[in-house]
Design a protein around this motif. Structure first.
Motif, PDB file in Angstrom:
ATOM      1  N   LEU A  14      18.406   9.771  43.806  1.00 23.68           N
ATOM      2  CA  LEU A  14      19.096  10.635  43.178  1.00 23.68           C
ATOM      3  C   LEU A  14      20.128  10.825  44.319  1.00 23.68           C
ATOM      4  N   TYR A  15      19.953  11.065  45.509  1.00 26.72           N
ATOM      5  CA  TYR A  15      21.056  11.103  46.569  1.00 26.72           C
ATOM      6  C   TYR A  15      21.821   9.936  46.600  1.00 26.72           C
ATOM      7  N   MET A  16      21.485   8.715  46.522  1.00 26.34           N
ATOM      8  CA  MET A  16      22.121   7.664  46.470  1.00 26.34           C
ATOM      9  C   MET A  16      22.989   7.652  45.319  1.00 26.34           C
ATOM     10  N   LEU A  17      22.714   8.029  44.240  1.00 29.63           N
ATOM     11  CA  LEU A  17      23.381   7.964  42.827  1.00 29.63           C
ATOM     12  C   LEU A  17      24.694   9.114  43.165  1.00 29.63           C
ATOM     13  N   VAL A  18      24.263  10.235  43.393  1.00 27.49           N
ATOM     14  CA  VAL A  18      25.613  11.013  43.808  1.00 27.49           C
ATOM     15  C   VAL A  18      26.298  10.611  44.647  1.00 27.49           C
ATOM     16  N   GLY A  19      25.872  10.195  45.665  1.00 26.99           N
ATOM     17  CA  GLY A  19      26.833   9.521  46.813  1.00 26.99           C
ATOM     18  C   GLY A  19      27.797   8.437  46.250  1.00 26.99           C
ATOM     19  N   GLN A  20      27.332   7.711  45.588  1.00 21.10           N
ATOM     20  CA  GLN A  20      27.947   6.290  44.902  1.00 21.10           C
ATOM     21  C   GLN A  20      29.020   7.043  43.857  1.00 21.10           C
ATOM     22  N   ALA A  21      28.802   8.026  43.157  1.00 25.22           N
ATOM     23  CA  ALA A  21      29.464   8.781  42.096  1.00 25.22           C
ATOM     24  C   ALA A  21      30.643   9.235  42.870  1.00 25.22           C
ATOM     25  N   ILE A  22      30.332   9.935  44.028  1.00 25.36           N
ATOM     26  CA  ILE A  22      31.659  10.516  44.826  1.00 25.36           C
ATOM     27  C   ILE A  22      32.471   9.609  45.264  1.00 25.36           C
ATOM     28  N   LYS A  23      31.927   8.342  45.866  1.00 31.10           N
ATOM     29  CA  LYS A  23      32.731   7.259  46.339  1.00 31.10           C
ATOM     30  C   LYS A  23      33.598   6.688  45.312  1.00 31.10           C
ATOM     31  N   TYR A  24      32.929   6.658  43.998  1.00 29.67           N
ATOM     32  CA  TYR A  24      33.722   5.890  42.994  1.00 29.67           C
ATOM     33  C   TYR A  24      34.894   6.930  42.603  1.00 29.67           C
ATOM     34  N   GLN A  25      34.551   8.139  42.567  1.00 30.92           N
ATOM     35  CA  GLN A  25      35.587   9.144  42.591  1.00 30.92           C
ATOM     36  C   GLN A  25      36.798   9.087  43.327  1.00 30.92           C
ATOM     37  N   GLU A  26      36.359   8.821  44.505  1.00 29.30           N
ATOM     38  CA  GLU A  26      37.317   8.647  45.854  1.00 29.30           C
ATOM     39  C   GLU A  26      38.312   7.544  45.270  1.00 29.30           C
ATOM     40  N   ILE A  27      37.761   6.253  45.072  1.00 25.00           N
ATOM     41  CA  ILE A  27      38.604   5.204  44.730  1.00 25.00           C
ATOM     42  C   ILE A  27      39.270   5.433  43.606  1.00 25.00           C
ATOM     43  N   TRP A  28      38.698   5.872  42.418  1.00 25.47           N
ATOM     44  CA  TRP A  28      39.511   6.180  41.134  1.00 25.47           C
ATOM     45  C   TRP A  28      40.800   7.066  41.228  1.00 25.47           C
ATOM     46  N   GLN A  29      40.637   8.133  42.046  1.00 28.39           N
ATOM     47  CA  GLN A  29      41.510   9.278  42.080  1.00 28.39           C
ATOM     48  C   GLN A  29      42.251   9.044  43.387  1.00 28.39           C
ATOM     49  N   TYR A  30      42.206   8.094  44.237  1.00 32.97           N
ATOM     50  CA  TYR A  30      42.744   7.661  45.544  1.00 32.97           C
ATOM     51  C   TYR A  30      42.825   9.094  46.382  1.00 32.97           C
ATOM     52  N   THR A  31      41.640   9.621  46.651  1.00 36.65           N
ATOM     53  CA  THR A  31      41.731  10.978  47.496  1.00 36.65           C
ATOM     54  C   THR A  31      40.116  10.832  48.035  1.00 36.65           C
ATOM     55  N   LYS A  32      40.068  11.864  49.131  1.00 37.23           N
ATOM     56  CA  LYS A  32      38.872  11.873  49.870  1.00 37.23           C
ATOM     57  C   LYS A  32      38.229  13.023  49.618  1.00 37.23           C
ATOM     58  N   ILE A  33      36.910  13.031  49.191  1.00 41.95           N
ATOM     59  CA  ILE A  33      36.274  14.260  48.968  1.00 41.95           C
ATOM     60  C   ILE A  33      35.401  14.487  50.275  1.00 41.95           C
ATOM     61  N   ASP A  34      35.080  15.720  50.518  1.00 44.51           N
ATOM     62  CA  ASP A  34      34.461  16.159  51.963  1.00 44.51           C
ATOM     63  C   ASP A  34      33.296  15.916  51.626  1.00 44.51           C
ATOM     64  N   ASN A  35      32.418  15.507  52.584  1.00 44.00           N
ATOM     65  CA  ASN A  35      31.015  15.049  52.810  1.00 44.00           C
ATOM     66  C   ASN A  35      30.191  16.310  52.276  1.00 44.00           C
ATOM     67  N   SER A  36      30.541  17.311  52.656  1.00 45.09           N
ATOM     68  CA  SER A  36      29.416  18.626  52.305  1.00 45.09           C
ATOM     69  C   SER A  36      29.313  18.693  50.432  1.00 45.09           C
TER      70      SER A  36
END
Length: 65
Positions: A14-36
């Motif tokens: 689950l932790y890996m899945l959430v991390g991957q989803a956040i990374k994909y959103q960063e790529i898709w939206q050209y933005t950085k999402i805070d690690n917290s």
């Protein structure tokens, strides 16, 4: 977890899945999402799963060093 037994850091799926989803959103939206945000989203989803799981057999540790 095998990795943990040989001294490696491991994370649950689950932790890996959430991390991957956040990374994909960063790529898709050209933005950085805070690690917290990863921990916040993970904990929300984990709590929902635990509330809906009658036997509560879910590993409560997201990562083990």
């Amino acid at each position: 977890m095998f990795g943990n037994s040989i001294g490696k850091r491991t994370c649950d799926a689950l932790y890996m899945l959430v991390g991957q989803a956040i990374k994909y959103q960063e790529i898709w939206q050209y933005t950085k999402i805070d690690n917290s945000i990863l921990d916040i989203i993970y904990n929300i989803i984990k709590n929902i799963i635990l509330l809906n799981n009658t036997n509560k057999n879910i590993n409560k540790n997201r990562c083990m060093a």
